[in-house]
Design an enzyme around this catalytic site. Structure first.
Site, PDB file in Angstrom:
ATOM      1  N   LYS A  57     -10.123  17.240 -51.166  1.00 52.03           N
ATOM      2  CA  LYS A  57     -10.133  17.561 -49.736  1.00 52.03           C
ATOM      3  C   LYS A  57      -8.781  17.531 -49.061  1.00 52.03           C
ATOM      4  O   LYS A  57      -7.889  16.762 -49.400  1.00 52.03           O
ATOM      5  CB  LYS A  57     -11.086  16.616 -49.009  1.00 52.03           C
ATOM      6  CG  LYS A  57     -12.520  16.948 -49.358  1.00 52.03           C
ATOM      7  CD  LYS A  57     -13.485  16.398 -48.375  1.00 52.03           C
ATOM      8  CE  LYS A  57     -13.324  17.048 -47.031  1.00 52.03           C
ATOM      9  NZ  LYS A  57     -14.173  16.353 -46.063  1.00 52.03           N
ATOM     10  N   TYR A  91      -6.559   1.607   2.546  1.00 47.20           N
ATOM     11  CA  TYR A  91      -6.492   1.071   1.188  1.00 47.20           C
ATOM     12  C   TYR A  91      -7.687   0.172   0.893  1.00 47.20           C
ATOM     13  O   TYR A  91      -8.121  -0.612   1.737  1.00 47.20           O
ATOM     14  CB  TYR A  91      -5.191   0.268   0.990  1.00 47.20           C
ATOM     15  CG  TYR A  91      -5.100  -0.350  -0.397  1.00 47.20           C
ATOM     16  CD1 TYR A  91      -4.606   0.388  -1.477  1.00 47.20           C
ATOM     17  CD2 TYR A  91      -5.540  -1.652  -0.635  1.00 47.20           C
ATOM     18  CE1 TYR A  91      -4.547  -0.162  -2.751  1.00 47.20           C
ATOM     19  CE2 TYR A  91      -5.481  -2.212  -1.920  1.00 47.20           C
ATOM     20  CZ  TYR A  91      -4.983  -1.455  -2.965  1.00 47.20           C
ATOM     21  OH  TYR A  91      -4.933  -1.992  -4.226  1.00 47.20           O
ATOM     22  N   ASN A 125       0.818  -1.224   0.000  1.00 47.24           N
ATOM     23  CA  ASN A 125       0.000   0.000   0.000  1.00 47.24           C
ATOM     24  C   ASN A 125       0.848   1.269   0.000  1.00 47.24           C
ATOM     25  O   ASN A 125       0.582   2.199  -0.768  1.00 47.24           O
ATOM     26  CB  ASN A 125      -0.960  -0.002   1.192  1.00 47.24           C
ATOM     27  CG  ASN A 125      -1.898  -1.191   1.150  1.00 47.24           C
ATOM     28  OD1 ASN A 125      -2.012  -1.861   0.121  1.00 47.24           O
ATOM     29  ND2 ASN A 125      -2.556  -1.473   2.271  1.00 47.24           N
ATOM     30  N   SER A 149      -8.893  12.751 -48.380  1.00 41.85           N
ATOM     31  CA  SER A 149     -10.091  11.923 -48.288  1.00 41.85           C
ATOM     32  C   SER A 149      -9.918  10.711 -49.205  1.00 41.85           C
ATOM     33  O   SER A 149      -9.227  10.794 -50.210  1.00 41.85           O
ATOM     34  CB  SER A 149     -11.300  12.750 -48.720  1.00 41.85           C
ATOM     35  OG  SER A 149     -12.309  11.914 -49.244  1.00 41.85           O
ATOM     36  N   GLU A 209      -8.858  17.975 -35.092  1.00 45.30           N
ATOM     37  CA  GLU A 209     -10.074  17.188 -34.849  1.00 45.30           C
ATOM     38  C   GLU A 209      -9.808  16.094 -33.816  1.00 45.30           C
ATOM     39  O   GLU A 209     -10.618  15.853 -32.909  1.00 45.30           O
ATOM     40  CB  GLU A 209     -10.574  16.555 -36.149  1.00 45.30           C
ATOM     41  CG  GLU A 209     -11.188  17.568 -37.101  1.00 45.30           C
ATOM     42  CD  GLU A 209     -11.566  16.914 -38.422  1.00 45.30           C
ATOM     43  OE1 GLU A 209     -12.755  16.811 -38.692  1.00 45.30           O
ATOM     44  OE2 GLU A 209     -10.669  16.504 -39.177  1.00 45.30           O
ATOM     45  N   GLN A 233      -6.703   0.281  -7.129  1.00 46.68           N
ATOM     46  CA  GLN A 233      -5.900  -0.228  -8.245  1.00 46.68           C
ATOM     47  C   GLN A 233      -6.384   0.381  -9.572  1.00 46.68           C
ATOM     48  O   GLN A 233      -5.631   0.449 -10.533  1.00 46.68           O
ATOM     49  CB  GLN A 233      -6.008  -1.752  -8.287  1.00 46.68           C
ATOM     50  CG  GLN A 233      -5.220  -2.414  -9.396  1.00 46.68           C
ATOM     51  CD  GLN A 233      -5.049  -3.907  -9.160  1.00 46.68           C
ATOM     52  OE1 GLN A 233      -4.293  -4.318  -8.296  1.00 46.68           O
ATOM     53  NE2 GLN A 233      -5.779  -4.719  -9.908  1.00 46.68           N
ATOM     54  N   THR A 240     -17.796  37.528 -30.913  1.00 45.69           N
ATOM     55  CA  THR A 240     -18.547  37.066 -29.740  1.00 45.69           C
ATOM     56  C   THR A 240     -19.806  36.437 -30.325  1.00 45.69           C
ATOM     57  O   THR A 240     -20.289  36.890 -31.379  1.00 45.69           O
ATOM     58  CB  THR A 240     -18.909  38.213 -28.772  1.00 45.69           C
ATOM     59  OG1 THR A 240     -19.749  39.142 -29.472  1.00 45.69           O
ATOM     60  CG2 THR A 240     -17.684  38.953 -28.252  1.00 45.69           C
ATOM     61  N   HIS A 241     -20.284  35.386 -29.706  1.00 42.06           N
ATOM     62  CA  HIS A 241     -21.413  34.614 -30.254  1.00 42.06           C
ATOM     63  C   HIS A 241     -21.116  34.093 -31.661  1.00 42.06           C
ATOM     64  O   HIS A 241     -22.036  33.867 -32.440  1.00 42.06           O
ATOM     65  CB  HIS A 241     -22.709  35.438 -30.296  1.00 42.06           C
ATOM     66  CG  HIS A 241     -23.015  36.165 -29.023  1.00 42.06           C
ATOM     67  ND1 HIS A 241     -23.807  35.637 -28.026  1.00 42.06           N
ATOM     68  CD2 HIS A 241     -22.601  37.374 -28.574  1.00 42.06           C
ATOM     69  CE1 HIS A 241     -23.887  36.504 -27.025  1.00 42.06           C
ATOM     70  NE2 HIS A 241     -23.161  37.563 -27.323  1.00 42.06           N
TER      71      HIS A 241
HETATM   72  N1  ARG Z   1      -1.771  -3.677  -7.328  1.00 44.43           N
HETATM   73  C1  ARG Z   1      -2.198  -2.974  -6.173  1.00 44.43           C
HETATM   74  C2  ARG Z   1      -2.678  -1.578  -6.602  1.00 44.43           C
HETATM   75  O1  ARG Z   1      -2.328  -1.176  -7.659  1.00 44.43           O
HETATM   76  C3  ARG Z   1      -1.090  -2.835  -5.205  1.00 44.43           C
HETATM   77  C4  ARG Z   1      -1.542  -2.640  -3.804  1.00 44.43           C
HETATM   78  C5  ARG Z   1      -2.128  -3.885  -3.278  1.00 44.43           C
HETATM   79  N2  ARG Z   1      -2.453  -3.767  -1.894  1.00 44.43           N
HETATM   80  C6  ARG Z   1      -3.301  -4.611  -1.308  1.00 44.43           C
HETATM   81  N3  ARG Z   1      -3.543  -4.369  -0.044  1.00 44.43           N
HETATM   82  N4  ARG Z   1      -3.872  -5.579  -1.948  1.00 44.43           N
HETATM   83  O2  ARG Z   1      -3.402  -0.926  -5.898  1.00 44.43           O
END
Ligand code: ARG
Length: 469
Positions: free
Chosen positions: A294, A328, A121, A288, A301, A333, A166-167
């Site tokens: 063209k 976490y 984490n 084109s 774009e 992820q 403008t507009h």
């Molecule tokens: N692959 C995980 C992510 O990108 C890494 C962290 C995983 N942590 C856990 N407690 N499972 O978030």
């Protein structure tokens, strides 16, 4: 090489502890894996792990010798990655496990010590910030190139007129440089926004552990310093939960592409036969498949079209963090592909627009000059002329409205009225009215601060040049 998780058959041998009796369902392994995209972080993951290993050795949590083995092994993984020989499959789950597993294959059991006093984490948070830090810096450099390309045109066109709208209705004529400098200003704010959010990206979560810190005597300042972070997160829970920096980046990115998209829209209009303000060069336009006449403005774009992806990622990231309980959660992820795709999109758009400015367009100055000479965008100046001679502005405004109407009825421009006709409209009109309504005079007279008057534009140009110097 990025493995394709949809075709790689996972070897679902347990990556985690003995707590698990059976292997992961192969489909779940694929669903769970992030290696297919987070391999993008591998260099940062290795760099973060090197700093962590050095810190473990420095604090005596592992021996100096072990630290050295880990660092050398990690550098070997990096070398293999660079050589293209390290291509982990979906069984590695994510880049963090992949690197650690390869390290252990290379250096033996000592590799298993790398993850002491750390969690994926705080590790993934560190990797993502290291990645984004580099990206912010390189996008800032690209913004500078884009600004330089704008200035190169602006320098040539201080006294080139262009209709101002403008507009999307003709309003008042402008210096073309003034118009281009408006985009310079937007890019400048974009650059500054990145500069301001950089310091929050540049905050180190490493050492927060899974969420609560660690029992080991780690040195967070040391790792943060080794990795070039400006400061560390004060709270371990916040450190692993925070994705504000990603939202901020996507917000700044959204504004960059929004600005590019506005410019794109103008380029597309300007290149049309109806406007004909610019000519597209062959190197930056396409043909084109069926209509041989063209020449299409594909670059602007596409930039206009790609804008939606970045806006979408911003929205996605906000929804991702909304109502997530601390700390976490695997939801997080999902932050990576949004970031990676936005970075790629913003960089691609900036590069393409810079090329378009540098070699893709030519301003049709004669056409621009005739455009401003054939409309009523000098009507305000007739009212200003009378107001300067003491006629109350609203009264002058109403009178000029009437003049424009009579002109339209008789198919005449203001400059085509005879002096007798002017004086019949108001006795304060004199022969100098013709000079007052000539397009170059109309533009150069707007010398208020920030206005389109040539003197002001030259000042703004000099300032802009100093800004990017
Ligand atoms: N692959 C995980 C992510 O990108 C890494 C962290 C995983 N942590 C856990 N407690 N499972 O978030």
């Amino acid at each position: 090489m990025t493995p394709d998780p949809t075709t790689t058959t996972p070897n679902t041998a347990k990556t985690w502890s003995q707590r698990f009796e059976s292997a992961l369902h192969p489909a779940v392994a694929i669903f769970n894996a992030s290696i297919g995209f987070d391999i993008e972080l591998i260099e940062y993951d290795i760099t973060g792990s090197v700093a962590h290993a050095e810190m473990l050795a420095k604090t005596g949590i592992i021996s100096a010798e072990e630290g050295e083995l880990l660092v050398n092994g990690l550098e070997q993984v990096r070398a293999e990655h660079r050589a293209g020989t390290f291509t982990p499959g979906v069984d590695a789950e994510d880049v963090h496990f992949a690197v650690e597993r390869r390290l252990t294959e290379l250096v033996g059991d000592v590799g298993k010590k790398l993850h002491t006093a750390r969690s994926r984490n705080d590790q993934v948070g560190t990797d993502t910030r290291l990645y984004l830090r580099d990206q912010v810096t390189s996008i800032q450099a690209q913004l500078r190139e884009f600004q330089a390309a704008l200035l190169a045109h602006a320098e040539q066109h201080v006294e080139t007129p262009i209709p101002g709208y403008t507009h999307l209705q003709r309003a008042q004529p402008l210096s073309l440089a003034h118009h281009l400098l408006a985009y310079f200003e937007m890019a400048q704010r974009d650059w500054e926004r990145l500069d301001e959010l950089y310091k929050r990206v540049n905050t180190c979560p490493l050492g927060a552990g899974a969420l609560a810190g660690t029992t080991f005597p780690i040195d967070r300042e040391y790792t943060a310093d080794r990795l070039g972070f400006e400061r560390i997160y004060a709270n371990s829970l916040d450190a692993v939960s925070d994705r504000d920096f990603a939202v901020e980046f996507l917000c700044a990115s959204s504004l960059i592409v929004a600005h590019l998209s506005r410019m794109s829209e103008e380029m597309i209009l300007w290149a049309s036969q109806e406007f004909s303000f610019i000519r597209l060069t062959d190197s930056c336009s396409t043909g084109s498949s069926i209509m041989p006449q063209k020449k299409n403005p594909d670059i602007p774009e596409l930039v206009r079209g790609k804008t939606g992806r970045v806006f979408g990622h911003l929205q996605g990231m906000l929804v991702l963090i909304k109502a997530l309980p601390l700390a976490y959660n695997k939801d997080m992820q999902e932050d990576k592909e949004a970031l990676f795709d936005s970075v790629k999109t913003v960089k691609g758009c900036l590069e393409a627009m810079t090329i378009l400015l540098n070699e893709g367009i030519e301003f049709r100055t004669e056409r621009l000059a005739s455009a401003v000479a054939e409309d009523f965008s000098n009507a305000t100046d007739v009212a200003d002329y009378l107001a300067a001679k003491g006629v109350p502005f609203r009264e002058a405004y109403n009178l000029v409205g009437k003049v424009v109407r009579t002109c339209l009825e008789s198919n005449k421009l203001l400059k085509e009225l005879t002096i007798e006709e002017w004086q019949a409209l108001h006795p304060k009109f004199e022969a100098d009215i013709y000079a007052a309504i000539a397009p170059s005079q109309v533009i150069s007279a707007r010398n208020s601060l920030g206005g389109t008057g040539f003197t002001r534009v030259r000042e703004a140009l000099a300032k802009a040049q100093a800004t990017i110097a």
